[in-house]
Design an enzyme around this catalytic site. Sequence first.
Site, PDB file in Angstrom:
ATOM      1  CB  VAL A  64      -1.258  -0.235   0.548  1.00  0.00           C
ATOM      2  CG1 VAL A  64      -1.742   1.509   1.613  1.00  0.00           C
ATOM      3  CG2 VAL A  64      -2.154  -0.923   0.998  1.00  0.00           C
ATOM      4  CB  ILE A  71     -16.271   0.598  -0.705  1.00  0.00           C
ATOM      5  CG1 ILE A  71     -15.717  -0.754  -1.628  1.00  0.00           C
ATOM      6  CG2 ILE A  71     -17.603   1.590  -1.145  1.00  0.00           C
ATOM      7  CD1 ILE A  71     -16.618  -2.087  -1.249  1.00  0.00           C
ATOM      8  CG  ASP A  84      -9.941  -8.136   8.064  1.00  0.00           C
ATOM      9  OD1 ASP A  84      -9.392  -7.543   8.053  1.00  0.00           O
ATOM     10  OD2 ASP A  84     -10.851  -7.873   6.807  1.00  0.00           O
ATOM     11  N   GLY A  97      -5.994  -4.555  -1.869  1.00  0.00           N
ATOM     12  CA  GLY A  97      -5.635  -4.430  -3.102  1.00  0.00           C
ATOM     13  C   GLY A  97      -4.420  -2.964  -2.482  1.00  0.00           C
ATOM     14  N   GLY A 104      -1.824 -14.924  -2.545  1.00  0.00           N
ATOM     15  CA  GLY A 104      -1.350 -13.640  -1.800  1.00  0.00           C
ATOM     16  C   GLY A 104      -2.600 -13.114  -0.958  1.00  0.00           C
ATOM     17  CB  VAL A 144     -14.081   0.067   6.503  1.00  0.00           C
ATOM     18  CG1 VAL A 144     -15.502  -0.866   5.900  1.00  0.00           C
ATOM     19  CG2 VAL A 144     -14.142   0.614   8.095  1.00  0.00           C
ATOM     20  CE  LYS A 197     -11.436  -5.174   6.695  1.00  0.00           C
ATOM     21  NZ  LYS A 197     -11.329  -5.527   4.884  1.00  0.00           N
ATOM     22  CD  GLU A 214      -1.068 -11.573   5.207  1.00  0.00           C
ATOM     23  OE1 GLU A 214      -0.236 -11.854   5.418  1.00  0.00           O
ATOM     24  OE2 GLU A 214      -1.574  -9.822   4.743  1.00  0.00           O
ATOM     25  CE  LYS A 264      -8.210  -5.367   8.538  1.00  0.00           C
ATOM     26  NZ  LYS A 264      -7.151  -5.247   8.091  1.00  0.00           N
TER      27      LYS A 264
END
Length: 431
Positions: free
Chosen positions: A15, A137, A202, A303, A188, A133, A206, A191, A106
């Site tokens: 990222v 989006i 996870d 991504g 990928g 989150v 969120k 994890e 997050k």
Amino acid sequence: MKETISVGLLGLGTVGSGVIEILEDHKESIQHKTGCNVNIKTVLVNNLSKPRNLQNNETKLTDQYTDITQDPEIDVVVEVMGGIDHTLKILMEAIENGKHIVTANKDLVAQYGAELLEATQRNKCDLFYEASVAGGIPILRAILDGLSSDRIRKMMGIVNGTTNYILTKMSKEGVDFDTVLKEAQDLGFAEADPTADVDGLDAARKMTILSILGFSMPINLEDVQIKGIRGLSLSDINYAKQLGYSVKLIGVADHSENGASISVEPTLLPLDHPLSSVNDEYNAVYVYGDAVGETMFYGPGAGKFPTATAVVSDLIAVIKSLRLGTSGMAYVQPQFPKKMKTKNDTITKKYLRLHVHDQPGMLMELTKIFAQYDISFDQIIQRKADAEDERELMMITHQVSEADFERAYEELGKLSSIRSVDSVFRVEGSE
């Protein structure tokens, strides 16, 4: 207003490198939108000896976070390195030194968001976390801005791309859970330690963030009921199809006069429901408001560039606040005290799959227990099990309170005619 905003970047992984690329490739557009240049002055990395391909030769690499938190020239700290406790310490120090924060973390926001927001307010700084989150989006901005005039009653969605990829492959290709998980790790999408994804943590983090903002209530991660997809059977996916449903890991946050309820669990959705067509690593969130009705937000949930786009959008928001002189004014304390629904007030439909001994009176015993707790059925499928003297039952109830269902479930365990209760899932979107 400065002609150049200097940024300290914490992390140069997938990222982080995406953030640098977007800032470079969209330099003119960002300058037009903000009225100033954006310069990545310093980047925190773990290994200084690792070769890097930075487009700006003036960007400094460091392995000392104080080079960022204590640099008076740095205006904004962008955090994309992950972690909780150590990262919290770094960001708190940056805030105390008057730096604005943009984060995609997050885990940190779900656990310490309130503390971070209060610290930024004290120091007249901003904290933005859109990328925490659903990746690309803009769901948080939609809740805070686009739907700010409405009263949000329910949010429901697919907010974890890894589990959605796994369930899509299981449904479309008939591959078992363990095989698909290994494939997702090789690609990928998952994890090496997939616990946070497949066990629902996870997604729960969120949903915690969404619930705090959507309901203006101090929700904690501990308030979320969590059940993941680990060990989910292909049989349940196939039987769900026969009943007219898909199986997705769905986060649901519901709010009424009785309080709020938040859960993450495998859920049956009608095949014609829009969320049923959200496949692979994509995310989607349904929001139900009193005035607007139903809205849906769909896109890539993770991504390099989707997440980096959300980070840079938050960076632009920080710069606009600086230009307007409104930094540190965005945070609003939750309006309502926390009130969670009791199990008597939490109403859902349920899917059950169980193996029973094929003996006279078996169905009568079952229906007697369910009738005792006013539980009726929408659909029932019965088929011969592998064992000759057993039957397999798949049932979908009508609406039932969690309290009544739990009492009935406990009674089922006492019946000699039931060999095992194999699955219990929530059912959504059919009424």
